[in-house]
Structures are given as structure tokens and as C-alpha cells.
Enzyme design. Structure first.
Site, mmCIF file in Angstrom:
data_model
loop_
_atom_site.group_PDB
_atom_site.id
_atom_site.type_symbol
_atom_site.label_atom_id
_atom_site.label_comp_id
_atom_site.label_asym_id
_atom_site.label_seq_id
_atom_site.Cartn_x
_atom_site.Cartn_y
_atom_site.Cartn_z
ATOM 1 N N GLN A 148 0.853 -1.187 0.000
ATOM 2 C CA GLN A 148 0.000 0.000 0.000
ATOM 3 C C GLN A 148 0.884 1.231 0.000
ATOM 4 O O GLN A 148 1.835 1.314 0.773
ATOM 5 C CB GLN A 148 -0.901 0.003 1.243
ATOM 6 N N LYS A 163 -0.609 -1.736 -9.939
ATOM 7 C CA LYS A 163 -0.874 -0.666 -8.978
ATOM 8 C C LYS A 163 -2.172 0.035 -9.361
ATOM 9 O O LYS A 163 -2.258 0.678 -10.412
ATOM 10 C CB LYS A 163 0.282 0.332 -8.931
ATOM 11 N N PHE A 172 -0.210 6.724 -3.297
ATOM 12 C CA PHE A 172 -1.036 6.940 -4.479
ATOM 13 C C PHE A 172 -1.855 5.721 -4.871
ATOM 14 O O PHE A 172 -2.631 5.785 -5.812
ATOM 15 C CB PHE A 172 -0.155 7.345 -5.662
ATOM 16 N N ASP A 177 12.303 10.703 -5.792
ATOM 17 C CA ASP A 177 11.836 9.861 -4.688
ATOM 18 C C ASP A 177 12.676 8.586 -4.594
ATOM 19 O O ASP A 177 12.151 7.485 -4.452
ATOM 20 C CB ASP A 177 10.354 9.511 -4.858
#
Length: 605
Positions: A301, A321, A304, A418
Site C-alpha cells: 500500500q 498498482k 497513491f 523519490d
């Protein structure tokens, strides 16, 4: 009086909505000569999903042909639909059905070939053409100077004159005997849903309301339905003519959300049209449910969306996803598809396909059996998940090469923003794959700085300049900083606790590592020999170079790769913490106040 007036407004709005609901699923056509389209089929562009059965979507091309798309990306023109016998007749656009039979995968759809007369065939290329084979089926649209023959797969090869022929391939399933004719119409049958009983009784067929499986159907009286619908539309129009404006005002938030969602879908569809040449597969929501076995196995999880394990075939697994519709405005979806569609590198996760079906959006990636790198970052004294220093060196070098490719190997520079252990996946051989490009930005290679209005990334890995321009401009050096924090975390086996935990009494571990190396001490981690100690020290020093406080002092990723591939004599960098301690504390406090929503900053061009 006021209450009665608003009741009247509510009734008028209800009438209008009921009338619209009755008309949105009415029978339609692509052209005047096209077959009538009604349940279980629906026109994908014009009708909502509840008007048809899952997997029975049709579309219209620019010439008003009715198009049926079957797995895998095989398109046919629909000529007739017999709803009573539940048979759909299709024609190949280029008049050569055999060119598509090999890749056609009916097992993934609700259709089968109409029986009887189904046979197994093998294709042979015979040059020059052999007269002895002329009594077999020849395929004119595949034949040129040579001839392509279809031979029954059950025939004995020894009894056939095939000395000058080359076997091409077997059809993976039994096919109709007359499929090789140029004007052949392919007839496909469906067994579910069973609406033929309704058709024979002169009634309509539709999905049951409030059913949980989305597959139960029911018959309904067409004439009564249409009459009721017309009365509701007329009544609604009369009662609602003077109150429509007030209804719109009262439902302003609902209409605003709907408009934004449509704008978002239009933006995404325009983007996907522009990037169609990149060839990722587009899946429907029904495909996604089939691939994930109705979202049975959850892998993780994120902010987004949720990731599920899926299966394209018995041997090919994927990670799917499902994106949260409430997060962002579709920017992450566009970032992922647009960025990964440009990338082909062994250390970057591969985008297999995507789904943009109404408000449902999903991304389909190659599956990494060993999960994320975060699972293998253990504490300094634990060997439970420790991979060994040579494997860690291989992983860090591969990640660095992947980031270096993003910065310098593509037509446009890709900034990830990221980089962290959670976003590095490991395949079955522990080869790393950089993933999650939802925050990525594209810029030209000659652009030295990036304009940003919002800080992006994960606390503990965000470079100082992303928070404030006082530390320098935002550029590809911001990814270098994040990689350095990842590298130090791999070496020390723990997170940057000062940023991510409330316990501010714990040490800032990059500074702790620097002090140990500066004093000539080992970094107090498990090593089994001199070579392990050299690797650990080298990785720590490279990580410290990457997290220099000011971007100008950090190496490029190309230089980082050279340091990791070179000898073990990398020099310790200047101390990045002595002059920046107070500034670092300011950023730490800022990060704590904005754990969920990062602060907005002002960036100059």
C-alpha cells in the site's frame, strides 16, 4: 411554502435524472448500415459501463465501422449480431484472418469459435509451390512467390511431399475449416450472459440492479420501459423547466467534481494518444480484474495506490498498482506512463501496460519476486536479512547506473525525486529495479535547474535545496543526495531517525558515520574479513560525498559510478555537517510539522 418549493425542486431533479438513466442505454449503431448494439454489448465511447456486460465493449472507427477488439490487440469489424443465437459475425479489416489467428487469445475473452468443423492446423512455406499439396488449404493472402499451406496437424508428415517446405508454426488451438478464404467471416459465440431467453420472449436484457457480482442479468418489458421513460422525461421537463438553475446551484459540488473528473479523463486520453507509439499495452478494467484474480493478493500500500500481484499467463507474473482516484489530478499516472515509456534499462522497472477506463486507472509492471530493497536493510548487529557486502556493492552500483541513465542516457533528463529503499525492487537474482516515477520531472539536458512550486519526495531523503533555495537550485543533484542517503542506510542498517522519528535524542546517523571514519574507527557493522571492511568503508565514503549540503559540492551520478567501480582509495569528503548543523535542525523541525503535506516553496526560473 419554502419546504414545498424545495420538495418540488427535488422531485423535478429526480424526474430528469430518471429519464436520463432510461435513455443512456438505448439501442445504438455506429452507422446507418451497422448492426444494432444493445446489451450485452455497449458502445465504449457513448455509454456507461453498466449498459453492457464486462468484456463486451464495442467502438466506432472514423468510417463508422463497428469494431470489436479481442486479446491480444486483435481488431475485427462486426458485420452482424444475432442476439437470439448469441453469435457475432466479424470480418478482418485487411481480409486476411490467418494473420491474426496466431496471436488471438480467446481464452482471455468470453467468446469461442462457433462449432462444428474445428480443426488443428500447421502452416508450411513451400517454395517453389508443390502441386502435390494443392488439394490442401492454401492461404492466398499470406502467399507471395512461395505458397503457404495449412496442413492438418494430425496428418502424417511421412506421407506428405514436404521436402521443399519449411514448417512455420502450429495454430495454438482448433480453428474453423474455412477460415483461409479471403472473404471469410469469422463467427464467434458467447454463452454468458444468457440473454437469448429474453430475446425470444420479445423482452430486453440488462444487469440486475444492486447485484454484487456484476454478472447477474434479468429480463424486462421493453415497451413498458420505454413508455415509462418517455412519461418521466416529459414530466421532468415540465416540472423542472423553471427550477433547473436552482437545482444546478444546489448540486454545485457534485457537478464540479464530475466536470473535474471529465477534464482529468480528457487530459489523460490526449496524453495516451500522443504516447501510443511507445507500445505499452492498454488494458480494460475487466482485464485488470482478470489479471489480478479480482484483486486477491495484495503486495503493498502506498500514498497513491494499492499494489496487487497479477498473472498474464502461467509463467508471466506482474505487479498491478491501482491508483487512488482521490489523489492528485492524474499527474502521477501521466508521469509514470510518460516516463517509463521512454526508458529501457536493466535497472529500471519495465512498464508492461496500463488501464485508463473511466475514473479507474492502473499501472502494470514487471513483477519483482524479492520485493523492495527495504526488506533487506537490517540492523547493524543482525544477519537475518543481510545479503552480504559483495551483493550490496553490486546492488548499489546497479542503482547508481540506473540513476545515471535517467540523468544522461535518455533524450530528456529524468529527475526521479523519490529515490529510497521502498522504490528499489529486487528481481529473482537480486538485480535492483528503480520504480515509482509518480513524482518524476522531465527536463532538457542543458537545463541546469528545475522550477518547482511544491517540495516533493520522502522525509529523510529530500535534498536541502528542495526545501529552500538558500541551499542552491533544484537539479539532478537532488537525486544524488537521495541516493547518498539510501547508500548510507544500506551501510548502517538503519534510517535517518532524526527526521523520521519523534525521538530527537538519537544521533543523526550520517554524521555518526562521518565521525567514525574521520577518527579512523571502523563503522561498527558486521564484517567477516578485510575485503568486507573495505567495501563497507568505500560505500560509506561515496554516500557521504553524495549528501554534501550544497549541490555544487556533490558529484554527478557518472562520477559516483566511477567511484564505486574504481579502487578502494576514495578520499573522505569535507565534513558536510559542521557548518550546516543549525540549518539541518531547521529543516528537521520543518519536516516534522509537515509529515503528510510537504511545504510549498517558491522557485525561480
Amino acid at each position: 411554502m419554502t419546504i414545498s418549493f424545495f420538495i418540488l425542486l427535488f422531485t423535478a431533479g429526480l424526474m430528469i435524472n430518471l429519464g436520463a438513466c432510461q435513455n443512456e442505454c438505448t439501442e445504438s449503431r455506429c452507422g446507418d448500415d451497422g448492426p444494432p448494439i444493445r446489451f450485452p454489448f455497449r458502445l465504449r465511447e457513448k455509454q456507461p459501463s453498466h449498459c453492457g456486460y464486462p468484456g463486451f465493449d464495442l467502438s466506432c472507427d472514423r468510417s463508422n465501422n463497428t469494431v470489436l477488439e479481442l486479446p491480444v490487440s486483435v481488431k475485427f469489424f462486426v458485420t452482424t449480431i444475432n442476439y437470439k443465437s448469441q453469435v457475432i459475425q466479424v470480418l478482418n479489416p485487411d481480409d486476411c484472418v490467418p494473420t491474426h489467428l496466431r496471436k488471438l487469445n480467446l481464452s482471455s475473452s468470453d467468446f469461442i469459435f462457433q462449432k462444428p468443423n474445428l480443426y488443428d492446423y500447421t502452416l508450411f512455406n513451400c517454395s517453389p509451390a508443390k502441386r502435390d499439396l494443392y488439394y490442401y488449404d492454401s492461404i492466398p493472402c499470406l502467399s507471395g512467390a512461395s505458397h503457404i499451406f495449412a496442413i492438418y496437424s494430425s496428418s502424417s508428415v511421412d506421407s506428405l511431399p514436404l521436402t521443399s517446405c519449411t514448417k512455420l508454426y502450429n495454430f495454438p488451438y482448433s480453428v474453423p475449416y474455412d477460415k483461409f478464404r479471403p472473404d471469410y467471416f469469422l463467427r464467434l459465440k458467447w454463452s454468458k450472459p444468457t440473454c437469448n431467453q429474453c430475446e425470444r420472449r420479445g423482452k430486453g436484457c440488462r444487469l440486475k440492479a444492486n447485484n454484487h457480482t456484476n454478472s447477474e442479468t434479468e429480463c424486462f418489458n421493453v415497451s413498458k420501459q420505454n413508455g415509462t421513460g418517455k412519461k418521466l422525461v416529459v414530466t421532468g421537463a415540465v416540472l423542472g423547466s423553471f427550477s433547473l438553475v436552482l437545482i444546478l446551484v444546489g448540486l454545485h459540488r457534485v457537478y464540479t467534481f464530475d466536470r473535474k473528473e471529465k477534464e482529468r479523463q480528457t487530459m489523460i486520453e490526449e496524453f495516451l494518444e500522443n504516447y501510443r507509439a511507445l507500445k505499452p499495452t492498454r488494458y480494460s478494467y475487466a482485464d485488470i480484474k482478470r489479471i489480478t484474480n479480482k484483486f486477491r493478493e495484495k503486495l503493498g500500500q502506498g500514498t497513491f495506490g494499492t499494489v496487487f500481484k497479477g498473472k498474464l499467463s502461467s509463467e508471466i507474473f506482474v505487479a498491478v498498482k491501482m491508483l487512488n482516484n482521490s489523489k492528485g489530478n492524474g499527474e502521477e499516472f501521466i508521469n509514470e506512463v510518460g516516463t517509463l515509456g521512454r526508458i529501457h534499462h536493466i535497472n529500471v522497472v519495465r512498464l508492461v501496460g496500463y488501464c485508463a477506463d473511466g475514473f479507474r486507472r492502473a499501472l502494470v509492471y514487471e513483477f519483482a519476486p524479492n520485493g523492495s530493497l527495504q526488506n533487506f536493510i537490517s540492523s547493524a548487529d543482525s544477519k537475518k536479512h543481510f545479503l552480504g557486502w559483495e551483493k550490496l556493492q553490486h546492488i548499489t552500483l546497479s542503482i547508481a547506473k540506473g540513476i545515471e541513465y535517467l540523468h544522461h542516457g535518455c533524450d530528456q533528463r529524468i529527475l526521479h525525486f523519490d529515490i529510497k529503499p521502498h522504490n528499489v525492487l529486487l528481481d529473482d537474482n537480486f538485480n535492483p529495479k528503480i520504480s515509482d516515477f509518480g513524482l518524476a520531472k522531465l527536463c532538457s539536458k542543458d537545463q541546469s535547474a528545475v522550477s518547482m512550486t511544491t517540495a516533493r519526495g520522502t522525509m529523510g531523503y529530500i535534498a536541502p535545496e528542495v526545501f529552500s533555495r538558500n541551499f542552491g537550485t533544484v537539479s539532478y543533484k537532488s537525486d544524488v543526495y537521495s541516493f547518498g542517503m539510501l547508500l548510507l542506510e544500506m551501510v548502517a542498517g538503519r534510517k535517518n531517525v532524526q527526521v523520521t522519528e519523534e525521538n530527537t535524542g538519537q544521533a543523526y546517523f550520517p554524521e555518526w558515520i562521518y565521525n567514525l571514519l574521520e577518527q579512523g574507527d571502523d563503522i561498527r557493522i558486521h564484517v567477516e574479513g578485510e575485503n568486507d571492511a573495505k567495501i563497507a568503508t568505500k560505500l560509506a565514503i561515496v554516500g557521504l560525498w553524495c549528501i554534501q549540503w550544497y549541490p555544487v559540492d556533490r558529484p554527478s551520478m557518472k562520477a559516483v559510478v566511477q567511484m564505486l567501480e574504481g579502487e578502494d582509495n576514495v578520499k573522505l569528503p569535507p565534513n558536510p555537517f559542521s557548518s550546516a548543523a543549525s540549518a539541518r535542525n531547521d529543516i528537521t523541525m520543518l519536516a516534522k510539522r509537515h509529515r503528510q503535506e510537504l511545504p510549498v516553496i517558491s522557485e525561480l526560473e
